[in-house]
Scaffold this motif. Sequence first.
Motif, short mmCIF file in Angstrom:
data_model
loop_
_atom_site.label_atom_id
_atom_site.label_comp_id
_atom_site.label_asym_id
_atom_site.label_seq_id
_atom_site.Cartn_x
_atom_site.Cartn_y
_atom_site.Cartn_z
N GLY A 49 16.31 1.73 0.74
CA GLY A 49 16.77 0.77 -0.25
C GLY A 49 18.15 0.20 0.03
N VAL A 50 18.48 -0.04 1.31
CA VAL A 50 19.79 -0.60 1.66
C VAL A 50 19.60 -1.83 2.54
N VAL A 51 20.58 -2.73 2.44
CA VAL A 51 20.65 -3.91 3.30
C VAL A 51 22.03 -3.91 3.94
N SER A 52 22.07 -3.92 5.28
CA SER A 52 23.33 -3.88 6.02
C SER A 52 23.46 -5.11 6.91
N PHE A 53 24.72 -5.50 7.16
CA PHE A 53 25.01 -6.68 7.97
C PHE A 53 25.94 -6.30 9.12
N TYR A 54 25.75 -6.99 10.26
CA TYR A 54 26.50 -6.65 11.47
C TYR A 54 26.98 -7.93 12.17
N ASN A 55 28.19 -7.81 12.74
CA ASN A 55 28.72 -8.88 13.59
C ASN A 55 28.23 -8.61 15.01
N MET A 56 27.19 -9.30 15.43
CA MET A 56 26.61 -9.04 16.73
C MET A 56 27.42 -9.65 17.87
N THR A 57 28.41 -10.48 17.53
CA THR A 57 29.33 -10.97 18.56
C THR A 57 30.16 -9.82 19.10
N LEU A 58 30.56 -8.90 18.18
CA LEU A 58 31.36 -7.74 18.57
C LEU A 58 30.54 -6.46 18.59
N GLY A 59 29.34 -6.49 18.00
CA GLY A 59 28.57 -5.26 17.87
C GLY A 59 29.18 -4.32 16.86
N SER A 60 29.60 -4.86 15.68
CA SER A 60 30.29 -4.04 14.69
C SER A 60 29.66 -4.23 13.31
N HIS A 61 29.85 -3.22 12.47
CA HIS A 61 29.32 -3.24 11.10
C HIS A 61 30.20 -4.12 10.22
N ILE A 62 29.58 -4.91 9.33
CA ILE A 62 30.33 -5.77 8.40
C ILE A 62 30.29 -5.22 6.99
N PHE A 63 29.08 -5.00 6.46
CA PHE A 63 28.98 -4.61 5.05
C PHE A 63 27.59 -4.03 4.79
N THR A 64 27.53 -3.07 3.87
CA THR A 64 26.26 -2.51 3.40
C THR A 64 26.25 -2.53 1.88
N PHE A 65 25.20 -3.11 1.30
CA PHE A 65 25.05 -3.12 -0.15
C PHE A 65 24.70 -1.72 -0.65
N PRO A 66 25.13 -1.38 -1.86
CA PRO A 66 24.75 -0.09 -2.43
C PRO A 66 23.23 0.04 -2.49
N ARG A 67 22.75 1.29 -2.47
CA ARG A 67 21.31 1.56 -2.46
C ARG A 67 20.66 0.94 -3.69
N ALA A 68 19.49 0.37 -3.48
CA ALA A 68 18.77 -0.30 -4.57
C ALA A 68 17.29 0.01 -4.48
N SER A 69 16.61 -0.29 -5.55
CA SER A 69 15.15 -0.17 -5.57
C SER A 69 14.56 -1.57 -5.49
N PHE A 70 13.66 -1.78 -4.54
CA PHE A 70 13.07 -3.11 -4.34
C PHE A 70 11.71 -3.17 -5.04
N PRO A 71 11.65 -3.84 -6.19
CA PRO A 71 10.39 -3.87 -6.94
C PRO A 71 9.38 -4.87 -6.41
N ASP A 72 9.76 -5.67 -5.44
CA ASP A 72 8.89 -6.75 -4.99
C ASP A 72 9.03 -6.91 -3.49
N VAL A 73 8.20 -7.76 -2.94
CA VAL A 73 8.27 -8.09 -1.52
C VAL A 73 9.61 -8.76 -1.23
N LEU A 74 10.21 -8.45 -0.06
CA LEU A 74 11.47 -9.04 0.37
C LEU A 74 11.22 -10.04 1.49
N ARG A 75 12.04 -11.12 1.50
CA ARG A 75 11.93 -12.13 2.54
C ARG A 75 13.32 -12.55 3.02
N PRO A 76 13.44 -12.97 4.28
CA PRO A 76 14.73 -13.49 4.76
C PRO A 76 15.17 -14.69 3.91
N TYR A 77 16.47 -14.76 3.63
CA TYR A 77 16.99 -15.80 2.74
C TYR A 77 18.18 -16.49 3.42
N PHE A 78 18.22 -17.84 3.28
CA PHE A 78 19.30 -18.62 3.89
C PHE A 78 19.69 -19.76 2.96
#
Length: 468
Positions: free
Chosen positions: A424-453
């Motif tokens: 139940g986590v979503v994390s983001f990374y700076n792939m230019t440097l190969g480093s961690h940016i941010f992780t959202f607190p653990r959550a419960s996903f009640p539905d299907v998830l899709r990439p969002y822009f």
Amino acid sequence: MASATTSKKMWEEATCAICLQLMAKPMSISCGHSYCQACLLHFMGPASSPRSQQDMKTFSCPQCRVPFKRGSLRPNKQLGSLIAALQEQELELSCQEHGERLHLFCEDEGQLICWRCERDPRHKGHATALVEDAGPGYREKLQEAVRKLRQMEEECASQKAFKAKQIDEWNEKIEAQRQKIQADFQNLHSFLREEERAYLWRLESEKELTLRRLRDSEAKLGQQSQELESRILELEERCQGSAQKVLQDVKGALSRSQAVRLETPEAVFLEVQTQCEVPELYFDLRKQLRSHQVGVTLDPETAHPELILSKDQRQVTRGGCPEGAGDPSPRRFTVSPCILGLQSFTSGRQYFEVDVGEGMGWDVGVCLESVQRVVGTMQTPEAGFWALRLCAKDGYVALTWPRTPLGLQEQPLVVGVLLDCEVGVVSFYNMTLGSHIFTFPRASFPDVLRPYFQVYPYSPLFLPSPDE
């Protein structure tokens, strides 16, 4: 050329009879004797009467006792010049061998000599010159040497300043590298902590699932044990009774006993499935993340009317309103210039990358399939959005509420998104440097998830293929 005797007499004449030193600012009195100005004033004592009376007061010469008045004091300039010449002569060197003034310079030997040295066989045939004649030429040479040394001194100072600058620059580079190393390891630590929590959660889930199956089997075996114990007691009581009791319904008792079967419990495979090879997995963050990478393309049916997709549906640009793009559809975003990925996620770990380039703004992340698209809504986890944003107003932020500033030091050109549906986590990374940016607190996903822009002007987004 003055002899030693003449010089001695001149020194005696220039010596003050009061302080016995060469006169300083010599003053003459009416008898002709001269003394230091300070010595005479001290000898006469302080003036305590009007000036006219002071000038008429009579004193006696310290040497000849002839009377003189204060007003008769006159500066002796000639004696002062003589004293200056004697002082200059005192500074001149004398020949250690002959005691004569060193007024000649031997060019061959490069040393000062006196007139008697010049006649000595040691300097026979040597080129000599008066000190006054040789001095200016050598003074110029010395001045030229001083000039060159000054240039060298300036060059040395310049090089010293350059080295000091290099030291400062080197220290700055080392400090910058130190901060980068610390930041990289901090990012790695953050990533590892998230991974550790995810693996421990999986391990705990595996533990509970297996324990549940084992305990169910244990409970069933307990029930069978009670049933067997009951049958055993029944048969033992029958055997201990009379012949009539033994034979009463004996066939039914035997039939019931023979009908009892021991149910073999479910075989539980006691091998831990949650494995984590830390040294192999985490020395290369990119390799670890891309082991979960999936191909993502854009869903044109969800695109806001202002968005333009490439033919391969991997690039989206915010432009005009193409013909037919504004067809009403409950799946299409109509308020914000957003679009979803065609793929949907319900389980496991999913990772995809977004090439944001040097765009001035973007939203990248995941959202629930059921988010509002035809009415305005604030993008937060509570509304079903887990995303990062770059905008001119706030810079880099995580779309929590309130927003979480990220304070990134390096601009990410490629953003990696890791979704762990089980944890139940979503994390983001700076792939230019190969480093961690941010992780959202653990959550419960009640539905299907899709990439969002969300797409901003002049900031196209590109979804690279996992093979690229």
